[in-house]
Scaffold this motif. Structure first.
Motif, PDB file in Angstrom:
ATOM      1  N   ASP A 215     -13.428   1.861  -8.137  1.00  0.00           N
ATOM      2  CA  ASP A 215     -11.967   2.021  -8.034  1.00  0.00           C
ATOM      3  C   ASP A 215     -11.337   0.900  -7.204  1.00  0.00           C
ATOM      4  N   GLY A 216     -12.150   0.248  -6.400  1.00  0.00           N
ATOM      5  CA  GLY A 216     -11.643  -0.873  -5.617  1.00  0.00           C
ATOM      6  C   GLY A 216     -10.905  -0.485  -4.356  1.00  0.00           C
ATOM      7  N   PHE A 217     -10.997   0.726  -3.946  1.00  0.00           N
ATOM      8  CA  PHE A 217     -10.374   1.132  -2.681  1.00  0.00           C
ATOM      9  C   PHE A 217     -11.232   0.663  -1.511  1.00  0.00           C
ATOM     10  N   ASP A 218     -10.684   0.682  -0.350  1.00  0.00           N
ATOM     11  CA  ASP A 218     -11.410   0.345   0.874  1.00  0.00           C
ATOM     12  C   ASP A 218     -12.676   1.204   0.924  1.00  0.00           C
ATOM     13  N   PRO A 219     -13.832   0.591   1.204  1.00  0.00           N
ATOM     14  CA  PRO A 219     -15.076   1.387   1.233  1.00  0.00           C
ATOM     15  C   PRO A 219     -15.011   2.550   2.223  1.00  0.00           C
TER      16      PRO A 219
ATOM     17  N   ARG B  69       3.376   3.559 -12.576  1.00  0.00           N
ATOM     18  CA  ARG B  69       2.213   4.372 -12.193  1.00  0.00           C
ATOM     19  C   ARG B  69       1.678   3.930 -10.833  1.00  0.00           C
ATOM     20  N   TYR B  70       1.284   4.940 -10.031  1.00  0.00           N
ATOM     21  CA  TYR B  70       0.740   4.683  -8.693  1.00  0.00           C
ATOM     22  C   TYR B  70      -0.561   5.446  -8.541  1.00  0.00           C
ATOM     23  N   GLU B  71      -1.323   5.021  -7.538  1.00  0.00           N
ATOM     24  CA  GLU B  71      -2.564   5.746  -7.233  1.00  0.00           C
ATOM     25  C   GLU B  71      -2.649   5.948  -5.726  1.00  0.00           C
ATOM     26  N   VAL B  72      -3.102   7.118  -5.353  1.00  0.00           N
ATOM     27  CA  VAL B  72      -3.309   7.405  -3.932  1.00  0.00           C
ATOM     28  C   VAL B  72      -4.775   7.742  -3.737  1.00  0.00           C
ATOM     29  N   GLY B  73      -5.405   7.001  -2.855  1.00  0.00           N
ATOM     30  CA  GLY B  73      -6.790   7.320  -2.504  1.00  0.00           C
ATOM     31  C   GLY B  73      -6.806   7.834  -1.078  1.00  0.00           C
ATOM     32  N   ALA B  74      -7.459   8.941  -0.837  1.00  0.00           N
ATOM     33  CA  ALA B  74      -7.410   9.507   0.517  1.00  0.00           C
ATOM     34  C   ALA B  74      -8.712  10.212   0.852  1.00  0.00           C
ATOM     35  N   LEU B  75      -9.006  10.139   2.138  1.00  0.00           N
ATOM     36  CA  LEU B  75     -10.208  10.822   2.623  1.00  0.00           C
ATOM     37  C   LEU B  75      -9.813  11.711   3.794  1.00  0.00           C
ATOM     38  N   CYS B  76     -10.251  12.927   3.701  1.00  0.00           N
ATOM     39  CA  CYS B  76      -9.921  13.867   4.782  1.00  0.00           C
ATOM     40  C   CYS B  76     -11.058  13.880   5.797  1.00  0.00           C
TER      41      CYS B  76
ATOM     42  N   GLN C 235      -5.535  11.069   7.287  1.00  0.00           N
ATOM     43  CA  GLN C 235      -5.692   9.981   8.249  1.00  0.00           C
ATOM     44  C   GLN C 235      -6.151   8.678   7.584  1.00  0.00           C
ATOM     45  N   LYS C 236      -7.019   8.800   6.594  1.00  0.00           N
ATOM     46  CA  LYS C 236      -7.502   7.595   5.911  1.00  0.00           C
ATOM     47  C   LYS C 236      -6.970   7.633   4.486  1.00  0.00           C
ATOM     48  N   LEU C 237      -6.123   6.626   4.156  1.00  0.00           N
ATOM     49  CA  LEU C 237      -5.595   6.643   2.795  1.00  0.00           C
ATOM     50  C   LEU C 237      -5.053   5.272   2.408  1.00  0.00           C
ATOM     51  N   ALA C 238      -4.858   5.122   1.136  1.00  0.00           N
ATOM     52  CA  ALA C 238      -4.275   3.890   0.617  1.00  0.00           C
ATOM     53  C   ALA C 238      -3.434   4.245  -0.595  1.00  0.00           C
ATOM     54  N   VAL C 239      -2.267   3.576  -0.710  1.00  0.00           N
ATOM     55  CA  VAL C 239      -1.394   3.816  -1.854  1.00  0.00           C
ATOM     56  C   VAL C 239      -1.203   2.471  -2.554  1.00  0.00           C
TER      57      VAL C 239
END
Lengths: 311, 423
Positions: free
Chosen positions: B88-92, B158-165, B145-149
């Motif tokens: 997905d290419g998000f921050d590891p 279109r947008y994507e939200v990647g998040a880690l709880c 706390q950890k996320l990227a938009v």
């Protein structure tokens, strides 16, 4: 009588209510009631009887003058500790039962739990409300409420008891019951101050009577003193005394009058009564009844009120 | 103690007879039943992420005075959530988290949304930022706390939200709630934990039930206490007793408080126990709401006693109590929110300042209690920031001092009048 022997002592008590009407309810009242005495205060409605009692209990403030109860200033809480009061038109809160009302007023008078447990059942028994005690006061008859009022006035064993019209609005049976209770209370040596306009009641119970008219203590004395009228007699004959008979009596009497078969004589001395009876017997008049020497309390009261109004 | 005990007991009998106990007891039972009927379910993280994105157009503020919300009609087309994978290419750092894609209706949809939010928050236009950063900020407020938009380079809508709880308990709406034994599902997203959920319910009960309905009913039901003492024929029986008039009136005042204290204790204690049973949250600090509500009632009951002594009418006394409550609340609220009527003439400002000083500030007492509860329960300023967002800071010493002075003045006047009146 020294102050220490007095249950109630009032000096120059004056009360003028504030407001537009500015009623002058008491005008320099002086009054003394000895300990153990039963004092009846008579007066018309509005004469100032209730105001006088309320001033004595510090419910109403006097404009001037002073009052003491059992030698204590009537304003003091200590004086009220030793005084019981049955107000005129008193009203127990509807939510109270006979028992909770007694409990409430006993605790307001700082009666200990042990004393309450002892006195309340005894008093309810005395006034004949033992069975009705758990019921709400709102269901009581007027007579029952009056008896409960009497019981609450006695709950803290007061030395002086103020009763304001205790039999007002009560039927004859209820009145007799209340009178019975009062006679029993009297036997316990308490001082009772009875406000009433029921003359027969006062006559039966009280040692001494005062008549209050327009805020002034117009007359005062024992029943005996107040009703004694020297020389007035009423003879009840078997037939009406005719004019000839009256003429025969006139030399012995100050005044002779008839009213049907009643013959009224006013005599200067009691010995004249015997001479008058002898004359009547000689003329074959039968004597059926004899009374005299006294006026009724009602007559005294009405005469006093009339005199005061005139003056 | 004998006399005080008698009057307290008598007040209780009187309250029972007036059906006041029935009304307030019924209220307490309903509150307890409401708490017993609450339940909540733990939400999945993926469900929460989608939920938070879908609610970007719903703005909410929460304060001790209640919550307010506004919706601007934002309806993104949400895709199914899925796990983030390296492709997905998000921050590891986000590996193991969730991604959700969504499409919006227009190219500058997020910018429009941000403007509406700034208006809602009464912020300046200069505060506007990059829409993606704004979305990120909004989602951080929800506890992520950890996320990227990011915007889809291939699709402008279109947008994507990647998040880690990292700690699910911190996500708002971590628990979905239902009320009335499951009959009504709540779309509540405020609560981030059981603790916060329970606190929200407790604050609602304290503010709404005790602070508003409870005070209203309590003032009406206790309005007759003093006038009934002053009823002709009843008062003579009491005044002939060896008790001073001041003491008698103050004890009667305490009798009213006693009855309300019992009711408050039942409501607060009962709801605390019911919530503890349903949620396992047993923090005792909520019980402080009982003395707070008694304190508010004590303030408002004082003018009621004064008017009761003067008029001897339960109706007039009750209306006076309500009048003082509502009038003072309006004056205090307007004064607080208009910063002391700063935009008005000196005359108006002066008059309002005098009125503000004189009137009781019961809303401040309520705020003080709720603020203490929130701070005590949710820890430091970070934890409470959102819940106390709109609670103004008052000069508590001034508020409490003037409120106590008002109460004492009313009681002193009532006693003075009672002492010098012939009955």
């Amino acid at each position: 009588m020294g102050s220490a022997e007095l249950a109630i002592e009032v000096r120059g008590l004056d009360k003028r209510y504030r407001g537009k009407r500015g009623v002058h309810a008491l005008r320099g009242v002086d009054l003394r009631v000895a300990r153990g005495e039963i004092y009846g205060l008579l007066g018309r409605n509005g004469a100032g009887k209730t105001t006088l009692v309320k001033v004595l209990l510090d419910i109403v403030r006097a404009s001037s003058g002073s009052a003491a109860l059992l030698g204590l200033d009537s304003h003091s809480v200590e004086a009220r500790r030793r005084v019981g009061y049955l107000p005129e038109d008193h009203r127990f809160p509807d939510y109270q039962t006979g028992l909770t009302a007694m409990e409430f007023y006993a605790r307001l008078s700082d009666v200990s739990r042990a004393e309450r447990q002892r006195r309340i059942p005894a008093l309810l028994e005395l006034v004949g409300l033992r069975d009705a005690a758990p019921r709400k006061v709102r269901g009581y008859s007027k007579g029952m409420k009056q008896r409960l009022g009497l019981a609450q006035a006695l709950v803290h064993d007061p030395a002086v008891l103020f009763l304001d019209e205790p039999t007002d609005g009560v039927d004859p049976v209820g009145r007799a019951e209340i009178r019975d209770v009062l006679m029993r209370v009297r036997g316990e040596g308490r001082t009772i101050f009875l406000n009433s306009h029921l003359l027969s009641e006062v006559e039966q119970i009280c040692d001494r009577v005062g008549i209050l008219e327009a805020g002034r203590l117009a007359r005062e004395g024992t029943i005996e003193e107040l009703t004694r009228v020297s020389g007035a007699w009423k003879l009840e004959l078997d037939r009406e005394a005719d004019a000839a008979m009256q003429d025969l009596l006139r030399p012995h009497a100050v005044r002779v009058a008839t009213h049907g078969r009643d013959l009224h004589l006013e005599l200067e001395e009691e010995a004249a009564l015997d001479r008058c009876i002898d004359l009547l017997r000689a003329q074959r008049y039968g004597l059926r009844g004899l009374s005299g020497g006294r006026a009724s309390l009602e007559q005294v009261f009405l005469a006093t009120v009339e005199e005061e109004v005139r003056s | 103690m004998n006399v005080l005990g008698a009057i307290l007991k008598d007040s209780f009998h009187e309250a029972r007879d007036r059906r006041a106990l029935f009304v307030l007891g019924g209220m307490a039972c309903l509150a307890i039943a409401f708490c017993l009927g609450l339940s909540f379910r733990e939400r999945e993280e993926s469900e929460l992420l989608a939920h938070h994105v879908s609610r970007l157009g719903t703005f909410e503020t929460y304060s001790s005075g209640g919550s307010s919300s506004s919706s601007v009609g934002f309806a993104p087309l949400l895709e199914a959530t899925r796990r983030i994978v390296p492709e997905d290419g998000f921050d590891p750092a986000l590996t193991g988290g969730w991604v959700v894609g969504f499409r919006v209706a227009g190219e500058d949809e997020l910018g429009r949304l941000q403007k509406a939010w700034l208006e809602f928050r009464k912020r300046k236009a200069e505060d506007q930022m990059d829409p993606l950063r704004w979305v990120e900020q909004q989602l951080r407020l929800e506890g992520w706390q950890k996320l990227a938009v990011r915007r889809d380079p291939a699709d402008a809508f279109r947008y994507e939200v990647g998040a880690l709880c990292t700690r699910k308990e911190r996500l708002s709406g971590a628990y979905s709630t239902s009320m009335f034994f499951g009959l009504l599902e709540s779309d509540d997203v405020i609560n981030r934990s059981r603790e916060e959920f329970v606190l929200t319910v407790q604050l609602g009960l304290a503010g709404g039930l005790l602070g508003a309905i409870g005070i209203f009913v309590a003032l009406l039901t206790s309005a007759g206490f003093v006038p009934s003492l002053l009823t002709k024929g009843t008062l003579d029986l009491a005044l002939a007793r060896p008790i001073g008039r001041t003491r008698l009136l103050l004890y009667k005042y305490l009798g009213g408080l006693w009855f309300i204290a019992i009711t408050s204790a039942i409501v607060v204690g009962g709801t605390w126990a019911a919530l503890a049973l349903r949620t396992g949250v047993t923090d005792l600090r909520y019980l402080v709401m009982a003395p707070i509500s008694i304190a508010i009632f004590a303030v408002l009951y004082a003018p009621l006693v004064l008017v009761g002594v003067i008029t001897r009418s339960a109706n007039v006394a009750g209306l006076a109590g309500l009048g003082v409550w509502w009038t003072s609340s309006m004056i205090v609220t307007f004064y607080d929110f208009s910063s002391g009527f700063a935009e008005y003439s000196a005359g108006v400002r002066g008059t309002m300042k005098v009125l503000y000083t004189v009137v009781p500030k019961t809303s401040h007492i309520a705020d003080l209690g709720q603020r203490w509860l929130i701070e005590a329960r949710l820890g430091g300023p970070d934890g409470v920031g959102r819940m106390l967002d709109d609670v103004q800071q008052f000069d508590w010493a001034f508020s409490l001092g003037t409120t106590v002075a008002f109460t004492v003045a009313c009681l002193a006047l009532a006693c003075w009048r009672f002492r010098r009146t012939d009955y």
